[in-house]
Design an enzyme around this catalytic site. Structure first.
Site, PDB file in Angstrom:
ATOM      1  N   GLY A 172      44.412  33.793  16.848  1.00 34.82           N
ATOM      2  CA  GLY A 172      44.481  35.246  16.329  1.00 34.82           C
ATOM      3  C   GLY A 172      44.088  36.271  17.456  1.00 34.82           C
ATOM      4  CG  HIS A 214      44.850  33.177  34.254  1.00 33.53           C
ATOM      5  ND1 HIS A 214      43.422  33.378  34.820  1.00 33.53           N
ATOM      6  CD2 HIS A 214      44.969  32.255  33.683  1.00 33.53           C
ATOM      7  CE1 HIS A 214      42.699  32.282  34.335  1.00 33.53           C
ATOM      8  NE2 HIS A 214      43.353  31.422  33.471  1.00 33.53           N
ATOM      9  CD  GLU A 215      47.350  31.064  30.532  1.00 35.12           C
ATOM     10  OE1 GLU A 215      47.474  29.938  30.925  1.00 35.12           O
ATOM     11  OE2 GLU A 215      46.363  31.790  30.475  1.00 35.12           O
ATOM     12  CG  HIS A 218      46.469  27.487  34.414  1.00 33.49           C
ATOM     13  ND1 HIS A 218      45.238  26.928  34.932  1.00 33.49           N
ATOM     14  CD2 HIS A 218      45.706  28.180  33.582  1.00 33.49           C
ATOM     15  CE1 HIS A 218      43.929  27.598  34.677  1.00 33.49           C
ATOM     16  NE2 HIS A 218      44.364  28.512  33.734  1.00 33.49           N
ATOM     17  CG  HIS A 224      40.000  28.501  34.407  1.00 29.91           C
ATOM     18  ND1 HIS A 224      39.639  27.811  33.335  1.00 29.91           N
ATOM     19  CD2 HIS A 224      41.158  28.990  34.390  1.00 29.91           C
ATOM     20  CE1 HIS A 224      40.550  28.334  32.266  1.00 29.91           C
ATOM     21  NE2 HIS A 224      41.540  29.297  33.152  1.00 29.91           N
ATOM     22  CG  ASP A 263      56.965  38.405  55.335  1.00 34.24           C
ATOM     23  OD1 ASP A 263      57.413  37.501  54.560  1.00 34.24           O
ATOM     24  OD2 ASP A 263      56.508  39.307  55.023  1.00 34.24           O
ATOM     25  CB  ALA A 307      58.612  39.828  65.542  1.00 34.58           C
TER      26      ALA A 307
END
Length: 442
Positions: A172, A214-215, A218, A224, A263, A307
């Site tokens: 919930g 965040h997920e 994982h 974490h 890069d 470069a």
């Protein structure tokens, strides 16, 4: 085997953790705490017979230590308040900063598919936000992410409330916001969002970009973090998402799995420069590694695609999109930027991937996609019969070059996280390296 009920564990809490002292925590609070520890701090392989109790005090101390709370083993108000914060549904008790065994994706392109959307945002908003969340990682590692719309993807994504097809139903509003699996076959990487949450793209309610990013950490193999500033900290906290980039702790963690990606790279007055986003890292033989903002050195340049150094004139050239600059030390020369077409590129070339000057031939090699050009620095013209294919003319280095530089007589070609040390005279790869080796302090 005897299973411990919420009521019996509540009694254990009063006896074992209160230790006879007065407590403001209610029986309901103790049930909340036991459920929290069971989900996030209990070894799922442990079994409890009628004679062996779950070590609730040990679990509570582990939780307090993880969040930087006072480690008392008692259910104080700060501990209970932390337990009630919205958070990720993945456990905090893994033994590594990465999942055990360090699982990761082996391919260079990881696919994802959203099978069920939330009704709180438009499909376009969800698609755009999920793309941005993945881009936080593709900006710093050698992985690309591709959305597909049919079939089974590497990472399957859905929004659904309560029971949703796995063994971890949502609870919930607030509580557990989402959860994701570690990389691997079948359900590996799959990511689920609780559709009972109020998903937004703002600071109010639950920001989808921050939770998705965040997920996906994982789903890429990160566990974490104990760093409260890290994206992989278990509890949800809003931060401004305008211009948001992956925090340092998370960047180090994901790069430890997949390698660093820059890069552009070049030698520059006998030092090496590595460019990524708006920053560059300078590595000297004696001075070590230091990081700087590009604009702090060259104010008109905010990022660099390619470069190279033309040491004979003590000038370096920095490329971004369809423009380039000539710089001498910290000074940008007058008359720049200029269009890259001054070098003789056809109009369909929109950016340069990499460039490197080869002293023995007085040529600069420009890499664009799967092809390369050769520029004669003496005549200031492109050589004839170019472009040519990289794979055919530089056997062993791959089909593309993301960054290139010269160091102590070797050319170094990067493709993703892998790098080839190349002998240009013999046209052979001397050895393969990881980009990490140059920036191992970061």
């Amino acid at each position: 085997m005897e299973h411990w009920t919420a009521l019996s564990l509540t009694l254990i809490w009063f006896l074992a953790l209160c230790d006879g002292a007065p407590t403001t925590a209610s029986p309901e609070d103790h049930q909340i705490a036991e459920a929290y520890l069971s989900q996030f701090y209990r070894d799922k392989n442990a079994t409890f017979s009628g004679r062996i109790l779950p070590n609730l005090e040990k679990e509570l101390k582990a939780m307090q230590d993880f969040f930087g709370l006072e480690v008392t083993g008692k259910l104080d108000s700060n501990t209970l308040e932390t337990m009630k914060l919205p958070r990720c549904g993945v456990t905090d008790v893994a033994r590594y900063g990465h999942f055990q065994g360090k699982p990761k994706w082996k391919q260079s392109v990881v696919t994802y598919r959203i099978t069920e959307y939330t009704s709180q945002l438009s499909k376009r908003e969800v698609d755009t936000t999920i793309t941005k969340a993945f881009q936080l990682y593709s900006d710093v590692i050698a992985l690309d992410f591709k959305q597909i719309y049919n079939g089974t993807a590497d990472i399957m994504i859905l929004f659904k409330a309560e029971y949703h097809g796995d063994f971890y139903p949502f609870d919930g509003p607030n509580g557990v916001l989402a959860h994701a699996n570690a990389p691997g076959p079948e359900q590996g990487g799959d990511t689920h969002f609780d559709d009972d949450e109020r998903w937004t793209l703002r600071s109010r309610d639950i920001n989808l970009l921050l939770v998705a990013a965040h997920e996906f950490g994982h789903a890429l193999g990160l566990e974490h973090s104990k760093d409260p500033l890290a994206l992989m900290y278990p509890t949800y906290r809003y931060v401004n998402t305008n211009g948001y980039t992956l925090p340092r702790d998370d960047r180090i963690g994901v790069q430890a799995l997949y390698g660093k990606l820059f890069d552009a790279a070049t030698s520059f007055r006998r030092q090496l420069y590595f460019f990524k986003n708006g920053y560059y890292w300078k590595k000297g033989f004696y001075s070590g590694l230091s990081m700087h903002e590009i604009k702090s050195t060259w104010p008109t340049i905010d990022s660099v695609d390619a470069a190279y150094e033309f040491r004979d004139r003590d000038i370096s050239f920095l490329f971004k999109g369809q423009q380039y600059w000539a710089v001498k030390g910290n000074t940008t020369l007058l008359g720049y930027p200029k269009p890259i077409y001054k070098f003789g590129f056809p109009k369909y070339v929109r950016k340069i991937d990499a460039a490197v000057y080869v002293k023995s031939t007085k040529r600069t090699l420009f890499f664009v996609g799967t092809k390369y050009w050769s520029f004669n620095e003496r005549t200031v013209q492109m050589d004839r019969d170019f472009p040519k294919t990289i794979r055919r003319n530089f056997p062993g280095i791959g089909s593309r070059v993301d960054a290139a530089f010269e160091n102590y007589g070797y050319l170094y070609f990067s493709e993703g996280s892998r790098q080839s040390e190349y002998n240009f005279t013999s046209r052979r790869v001397n050895r393969f390296l990881l980009n990490n080796g140059w920036l191992d302090c970061y």
